[in-house]
Design an enzyme around this catalytic site. Structure first.
Site, PDB file in Angstrom:
ATOM      1  N   ARG A 255       0.859  -1.176   0.000  1.00  0.00           N
ATOM      2  CA  ARG A 255       0.000   0.000   0.000  1.00  0.00           C
ATOM      3  C   ARG A 255       0.897   1.227   0.000  1.00  0.00           C
ATOM      4  O   ARG A 255       1.906   1.264   0.706  1.00  0.00           O
ATOM      5  CB  ARG A 255      -0.918   0.027   1.232  1.00  0.00           C
ATOM      6  CG  ARG A 255      -2.099  -0.935   1.170  1.00  0.00           C
ATOM      7  CD  ARG A 255      -3.137  -0.529   0.102  1.00  0.00           C
ATOM      8  NE  ARG A 255      -4.283  -1.431   0.057  1.00  0.00           N
ATOM      9  CZ  ARG A 255      -4.373  -2.503  -0.734  1.00  0.00           C
ATOM     10  NH1 ARG A 255      -3.391  -2.802  -1.578  1.00  0.00           N
ATOM     11  NH2 ARG A 255      -5.455  -3.259  -0.714  1.00  0.00           N
TER      12      ARG A 255
ATOM     13  N   GLU B  13      -3.501   7.511  -4.102  1.00  0.00           N
ATOM     14  CA  GLU B  13      -4.027   7.031  -5.387  1.00  0.00           C
ATOM     15  C   GLU B  13      -5.366   7.676  -5.695  1.00  0.00           C
ATOM     16  O   GLU B  13      -6.182   7.827  -4.788  1.00  0.00           O
ATOM     17  CB  GLU B  13      -4.181   5.504  -5.342  1.00  0.00           C
ATOM     18  CG  GLU B  13      -2.849   4.809  -5.328  1.00  0.00           C
ATOM     19  CD  GLU B  13      -2.960   3.288  -5.244  1.00  0.00           C
ATOM     20  OE1 GLU B  13      -4.001   2.731  -5.612  1.00  0.00           O
ATOM     21  OE2 GLU B  13      -1.986   2.674  -4.812  1.00  0.00           O
TER      22      GLU B  13
ATOM     23  N   HIS C 108      -1.293   0.069  -9.952  1.00  0.00           N
ATOM     24  CA  HIS C 108      -1.907  -0.851  -8.986  1.00  0.00           C
ATOM     25  C   HIS C 108      -2.518  -2.078  -9.688  1.00  0.00           C
ATOM     26  O   HIS C 108      -3.736  -2.272  -9.688  1.00  0.00           O
ATOM     27  CB  HIS C 108      -2.966  -0.126  -8.136  1.00  0.00           C
ATOM     28  CG  HIS C 108      -3.224  -0.806  -6.818  1.00  0.00           C
ATOM     29  ND1 HIS C 108      -3.614  -0.108  -5.697  1.00  0.00           N
ATOM     30  CD2 HIS C 108      -3.155  -2.111  -6.446  1.00  0.00           C
ATOM     31  CE1 HIS C 108      -3.777  -0.966  -4.691  1.00  0.00           C
ATOM     32  NE2 HIS C 108      -3.496  -2.178  -5.117  1.00  0.00           N
TER      33      HIS C 108
HETATM   34  C1  GLV Z   1      -4.856  -5.227  -3.876  1.00  0.00           C
HETATM   35  O1  GLV Z   1      -4.177  -4.256  -3.675  1.00  0.00           O
HETATM   36  C2  GLV Z   1      -5.410  -6.034  -2.845  1.00  0.00           C
HETATM   37  O2  GLV Z   1      -5.297  -5.705  -1.653  1.00  0.00           O
HETATM   38  O3  GLV Z   1      -6.028  -7.054  -3.188  1.00  0.00           O
END
Ligand code: GLV
Ligand code: GLV
Length: 326
Positions: free
Chosen positions: A239, A268, A286
């Site tokens: 993250r 983001e 992402h």
């Molecule tokens: C993606 O970032 C997830 O947490 O699945």
């Protein structure tokens, strides 16, 4: 109210999951391919028995309160920092995530980033497309060796340990840091547990695999980056807020570290503008779990969690079992 249960899906996900839900439920899917605005979300969750939501939906106390009939918010992600779990638990709303099914895809993408940065794959591709390739040259796009180097894994849960074990063909020394030791992982991967500072000082490649919780926010800031080797590469597929993005820009600009590969960002979809101008970073939108196979498995898993709740069972991937307490 009798009859079918009502499920709201906040954005289109792979079809098999929608079909599965439709077998027994009334399903409404957000018809627009974008994140719902807060007022739309508040409106849509009202009266639904279950919500299948995404990591881009902020499920705060207000949304949970508006979901007056809702038994479960099934997050289509392994990370669930987008949800106020404490509020959900208080409101006896079950929260589930999608662990396991995206572990390989995410571990793979961390490697894709590591290779791309170390061997300057993206930069070199752009150079070639621009017609600048005039023949083999002794100093063209020199990068970093990968084989034989030291890998530093921050967070050795499912994804971090998967990523580490994938280094097997590259004869690497593996260091890891986590809030707790995992002796099985240490044996299996020949990984050595060290404190964070030691890992940062000794690793050639540092890859982050921790969840975003208050303790991991800005876990990697200016001080931590300054401990890293000048030739080091930082990879983040966890993250964004785990890394202080402004501090990272400075470290990259000042040559404190050699490069970075990022799949996630602090705010983001905004990205620190200066990152976009740096050659020594590879920036992905992402997409760590974005494979056909994995996204379908995630969708089915989220749907199965909802169906389990409707059958009166404890869903397999519940993250707040306290929500079931009487
Ligand atoms: C993606 O970032 C997830 O947490 O699945
Ligand atoms: C997430 O699935 C993790 O435990 O790494």
């Amino acid at each position: 109210m009798e009859g079918k249960k009502h499920v709201f899906v906040t954005r289109m996900i792979p079809e098999p999951a929608i079909e599965l839900l439709k077998k027994t439920c009334e399903v409404e899917v957000n018809g627009e391919d974008r994140v719902l605005k807060k007022d739309e979300l508040l409106d849509k969750v009202k009266g639904k028995d279950a919500v299948l939501c995404l990591l881009t939906d902020t499920i705060d106390d207000e949304v949970l309160k508006a979901a007056d009939r809702c038994k479960i918010f099934a997050n289509y992600a392994v990370g669930y920092n987008n949800i106020d779990v404490e509020s959900a638990t208080r409101r006896k709303i079950i929260i589930t995530n999608t662990p396991g099914v995206l572990t390989d895809a995410t571990g793979d993408l961390a490697w894709a980033l590591l290779f791309a940065v170390a061997r300057r794959v993206v930069e070199a591709d752009a150079f070639t497309r621009q017609g600048k390739f005039k023949g083999w040259a002794p100093q063209l796009f020199l990068g970093q060796d990968i084989t034989g180097k030291t890998l530093g894994v921050i967070g050795a849960g499912r994804i971090g340990s998967n990523f580490a074990k994938k280094s097997k063909g590259f004869s690497m020394r593996i260091l890891y840091y986590d809030v707790k030791r995992d002796l099985e992982f240490e044996q299996e991967a020949k990984a050595v547990f060290v404190d964070l500072d030691t890992l940062l000082k000794e690793a050639d490649f540092v890859s982050i695999h921790v969840p975003l919780v208050p303790e991991t926010r800005h876990l990697i800031g200016a001080r931590e980056l300054s401990l890293m080797k000048k030739n080091a590469i930082l990879i983040n597929t966890s993250r964004g807020p785990v890394v202080d993005e402004k501090a990272l820009v400075n470290a990259l600009k000042e040559g404190k570290i050699w490069g970075a590969g990022l799949d996630v960002y602090e705010n983001e979809p905004d990205i620190e503008p200066e990152l976009l101008n740096l050659a020594n970073v590879v920036l992905l939108p992402h997409i760590a779990s974005a494979t056909y196979e994995t996204r379908t498995k995630m969708a089915l898993m989220a749907a199965e969690n909802i169906l389990a709740v409707f059958r009166g069972e404890t869903p397999p991937n519940i993250v707040n079992p306290d929500a079931l307490k009487k």
